[in-house]
Design a protein around this motif. Structure first.
Motif, PDB file in Angstrom:
ATOM      1  N   PHE A  88       0.834  -1.205   0.000  1.00 26.92           N
ATOM      2  CA  PHE A  88       0.000   0.000   0.000  1.00 26.92           C
ATOM      3  C   PHE A  88       0.868   1.254   0.000  1.00 26.92           C
ATOM      4  CE2 PHE A  88      -1.760   3.363   2.785  1.00 26.92           C
ATOM      5  CZ  PHE A  88      -2.737   3.844   1.921  1.00 26.92           C
ATOM      6  N   HIS A  89       1.852   1.293   0.871  1.00 30.60           N
ATOM      7  CA  HIS A  89       2.686   2.490   0.960  1.00 30.60           C
ATOM      8  C   HIS A  89       3.579   2.663  -0.268  1.00 30.60           C
ATOM      9  CE1 HIS A  89       1.281   3.579   4.875  1.00 30.60           C
ATOM     10  NE2 HIS A  89       1.595   2.403   5.376  1.00 30.60           N
ATOM     11  N   ALA A  90       3.973   1.553  -0.880  1.00 28.94           N
ATOM     12  CA  ALA A  90       4.769   1.647  -2.107  1.00 28.94           C
ATOM     13  C   ALA A  90       3.947   2.225  -3.248  1.00 28.94           C
ATOM     14  CB  ALA A  90       5.299   0.272  -2.495  1.00 28.94           C
ATOM     15  N   GLN A  91       2.645   1.938  -3.248  1.00 27.06           N
ATOM     16  CA  GLN A  91       1.763   2.433  -4.306  1.00 27.06           C
ATOM     17  C   GLN A  91       1.288   3.858  -4.051  1.00 27.06           C
ATOM     18  OE1 GLN A  91       0.968   0.887  -7.161  1.00 27.06           O
ATOM     19  NE2 GLN A  91       2.275  -0.842  -6.599  1.00 27.06           N
ATOM     20  N   THR A  92       1.517   4.368  -2.844  1.00 24.53           N
ATOM     21  CA  THR A  92       0.996   5.698  -2.496  1.00 24.53           C
ATOM     22  C   THR A  92       2.084   6.571  -1.863  1.00 24.53           C
ATOM     23  OG1 THR A  92       0.224   4.839  -0.352  1.00 24.53           O
ATOM     24  CG2 THR A  92      -1.373   4.878  -2.177  1.00 24.53           C
ATOM     25  N   THR A  93       3.227   6.604  -2.509  1.00 24.20           N
ATOM     26  CA  THR A  93       4.316   7.437  -2.014  1.00 24.20           C
ATOM     27  C   THR A  93       4.060   8.891  -2.398  1.00 24.20           C
ATOM     28  OG1 THR A  93       5.898   5.627  -2.272  1.00 24.20           O
ATOM     29  CG2 THR A  93       6.807   7.851  -2.074  1.00 24.20           C
ATOM     30  N   PRO A  94       3.938   9.798  -1.440  1.00 22.41           N
ATOM     31  CA  PRO A  94       3.643  11.205  -1.763  1.00 22.41           C
ATOM     32  C   PRO A  94       4.804  11.882  -2.472  1.00 22.41           C
ATOM     33  CG  PRO A  94       4.133  10.965   0.569  1.00 22.41           C
ATOM     34  CD  PRO A  94       4.055   9.580   0.010  1.00 22.41           C
ATOM     35  N   SER A  95       4.480  12.818  -3.338  1.00 21.46           N
ATOM     36  CA  SER A  95       5.518  13.528  -4.083  1.00 21.46           C
ATOM     37  C   SER A  95       5.906  14.848  -3.430  1.00 21.46           C
ATOM     38  CB  SER A  95       5.049  13.791  -5.522  1.00 21.46           C
ATOM     39  OG  SER A  95       3.902  14.627  -5.528  1.00 21.46           O
ATOM     40  N   ASP A  96       5.078  15.313  -2.485  1.00 20.40           N
ATOM     41  CA  ASP A  96       5.408  16.569  -1.812  1.00 20.40           C
ATOM     42  C   ASP A  96       4.756  16.614  -0.432  1.00 20.40           C
ATOM     43  OD1 ASP A  96       2.702  17.203  -2.206  1.00 20.40           O
ATOM     44  OD2 ASP A  96       3.092  18.526  -3.905  1.00 20.40           O
ATOM     45  N   TRP A  97       4.966  17.717   0.251  1.00 21.60           N
ATOM     46  CA  TRP A  97       4.485  17.929   1.608  1.00 21.60           C
ATOM     47  C   TRP A  97       2.979  17.780   1.723  1.00 21.60           C
ATOM     48  CZ3 TRP A  97       4.928  18.708   6.655  1.00 21.60           C
ATOM     49  CH2 TRP A  97       4.112  19.632   7.316  1.00 21.60           C
ATOM     50  N   LEU A  98       2.228  18.416   0.824  1.00 23.13           N
ATOM     51  CA  LEU A  98       0.773  18.380   0.910  1.00 23.13           C
ATOM     52  C   LEU A  98       0.227  16.976   0.674  1.00 23.13           C
ATOM     53  CD1 LEU A  98      -0.222  21.718  -0.867  1.00 23.13           C
ATOM     54  CD2 LEU A  98      -0.361  21.181   1.576  1.00 23.13           C
ATOM     55  N   LEU A 163      -7.767  14.192  -6.328  1.00 22.96           N
ATOM     56  CA  LEU A 163      -7.419  12.991  -7.095  1.00 22.96           C
ATOM     57  C   LEU A 163      -6.477  12.092  -6.301  1.00 22.96           C
ATOM     58  CD1 LEU A 163      -6.865  14.484 -10.667  1.00 22.96           C
ATOM     59  CD2 LEU A 163      -8.745  13.002  -9.921  1.00 22.96           C
ATOM     60  N   TRP A 164      -5.542  12.698  -5.621  1.00 23.27           N
ATOM     61  CA  TRP A 164      -4.593  11.951  -4.811  1.00 23.27           C
ATOM     62  C   TRP A 164      -5.314  11.200  -3.683  1.00 23.27           C
ATOM     63  CZ3 TRP A 164      -0.243   9.613  -4.299  1.00 23.27           C
ATOM     64  CH2 TRP A 164       0.388   9.454  -3.065  1.00 23.27           C
ATOM     65  N   ALA A 165      -6.260  11.866  -3.034  1.00 19.99           N
ATOM     66  CA  ALA A 165      -7.014  11.230  -1.952  1.00 19.99           C
ATOM     67  C   ALA A 165      -7.826  10.049  -2.460  1.00 19.99           C
ATOM     68  CB  ALA A 165      -7.928  12.253  -1.280  1.00 19.99           C
ATOM     69  N   ARG A 166      -8.407  10.186  -3.649  1.00 19.57           N
ATOM     70  CA  ARG A 166      -9.179   9.074  -4.229  1.00 19.57           C
ATOM     71  C   ARG A 166      -8.273   7.877  -4.506  1.00 19.57           C
ATOM     72  NH1 ARG A 166     -11.227  13.239  -7.941  1.00 19.57           N
ATOM     73  NH2 ARG A 166     -12.957  14.281  -6.890  1.00 19.57           N
ATOM     74  N   ARG A 167      -7.084   8.164  -4.978  1.00 19.18           N
ATOM     75  CA  ARG A 167      -6.133   7.084  -5.239  1.00 19.18           C
ATOM     76  C   ARG A 167      -5.768   6.357  -3.944  1.00 19.18           C
ATOM     77  NH1 ARG A 167       0.024   7.860  -7.571  1.00 19.18           N
ATOM     78  NH2 ARG A 167       0.729   5.728  -7.166  1.00 19.18           N
ATOM     79  N   ILE A 168      -5.557   7.128  -2.882  1.00 24.61           N
ATOM     80  CA  ILE A 168      -5.212   6.533  -1.590  1.00 24.61           C
ATOM     81  C   ILE A 168      -6.331   5.621  -1.104  1.00 24.61           C
ATOM     82  CG2 ILE A 168      -4.872   7.061   0.857  1.00 24.61           C
ATOM     83  CD1 ILE A 168      -3.438   9.629  -0.090  1.00 24.61           C
ATOM     84  N   VAL A 169      -7.564   6.109  -1.208  1.00 24.45           N
ATOM     85  CA  VAL A 169      -8.710   5.324  -0.739  1.00 24.45           C
ATOM     86  C   VAL A 169      -8.858   4.048  -1.560  1.00 24.45           C
ATOM     87  CG1 VAL A 169     -11.221   5.281  -0.564  1.00 24.45           C
ATOM     88  CG2 VAL A 169      -9.949   7.273   0.217  1.00 24.45           C
ATOM     89  N   GLY A 170      -8.695   4.158  -2.869  1.00 24.85           N
ATOM     90  CA  GLY A 170      -8.799   2.971  -3.715  1.00 24.85           C
ATOM     91  C   GLY A 170      -7.779   1.916  -3.330  1.00 24.85           C
ATOM     92  N   GLU A 171      -6.532   2.335  -3.147  1.00 26.10           N
ATOM     93  CA  GLU A 171      -5.477   1.392  -2.758  1.00 26.10           C
ATOM     94  C   GLU A 171      -5.734   0.828  -1.359  1.00 26.10           C
ATOM     95  OE1 GLU A 171      -3.062   0.166  -4.442  1.00 26.10           O
ATOM     96  OE2 GLU A 171      -3.162   1.405  -6.256  1.00 26.10           O
ATOM     97  N   ALA A 172      -6.200   1.683  -0.444  1.00 25.03           N
ATOM     98  CA  ALA A 172      -6.451   1.239   0.925  1.00 25.03           C
ATOM     99  C   ALA A 172      -7.554   0.188   0.974  1.00 25.03           C
ATOM    100  CB  ALA A 172      -6.823   2.433   1.799  1.00 25.03           C
TER     101      ALA A 172
END
Length: 226
Positions: A88-98, A163-172
């Protein structure tokens, strides 16, 4: 309906699984928050995230101790969950602070709701332990404040973070379903120990609907669209 561990091997296994996955999740949360602090735009933000990371590590220690007190090897209890959580964390590595902040709030929030669902039918002592560990560590107000300020400063940020949050939820959700499918005892907790396939499916559907409803509330709090 309350299930007590005594006299039920499956429930004992479920308790060990739940505490094991939570212990590893808290250990990883400590590592992530510590790493996110390196992306912080100010020393105050850096220090805040470092402090929150320490809280997560203390939670991990508490869970490890609880496993040991139950005669369960903590490392063995955590091991089955290393792969799905790492994936999960490998698929959702953030690109910046936000993106790091949104992941910490949305991703951890969804995971914590999942753990609360699992603990809901356990004995009061275990339920309280889980509730304490997944409670707000103080990062909710911090994240909401920083994300809302960023959106106010640049409204274009909103779309990207949504969009980023949706991706996180999908992976989670994928990983949560994977864990529930691989660990029969945890799946039993998720459906409330209800007998009958139809009842199981109904309870499972209700549980995931509650997860999504809570996610929508978090997105609203951030000023993002679900």
């Amino acid at each position: 309906m309350e299930i007590t561990p005594s006299g039920d091997d499956r429930v004992a296994v479920a308790v060990a699984d739940l505490l094991g996955v939570l212990a590893y999740a808290e250990l990883v949360a400590f590592e992530r928050l510590a790493s996110y602090s390196g992306l912080a735009p100010s020393l105050v933000d850096k220090a805040t995230l470092a402090e929150l990371a320490v809280v997560e590590f203390r939670h991990c220690e508490r869970l490890v101790n609880a496993l040991a007190e139950r005669g369960v090897d903590p490392e063995q209890a955590m091991q089955p969950f290393v792969r799905p959580l790492d994936d999960f964390h490998a698929q959702t590595t953030p690109s910046d602070w936000l993106e790091g902040l949104v992941k910490a709030y949305v991703g951890d929030g969804l995971a914590n709701d999942f753990y609360r669902e699992l603990a809901g039918v356990l004995d009061p002592e275990t339920r309280k332990l889980v509730t304490d560990v997944v409670g707000d560590t103080g990062h909710v107000e911090f994240v909401v404040d920083r994300v809302r300020a960023a959106i106010e400063n640049d409204p274009r940020v909103s779309g990207r973070l949504a969009l980023w949050a949706r991706r996180i939820v999908g992976e989670a959700l994928v990983q949560a379903q994977r864990v529930a499918a691989d660990r029969d005892a945890l799946a039993m907790l998720l459906v409330g120990g209800v007998e009958g396939v139809g009842a199981d499916l109904r309870e499972l559907s209700k549980a995931f609907n509650r997860l999504l409803e809570n996610h929508s509330r978090r997105m609203t709090a951030l000023g993002l669209t679900a």
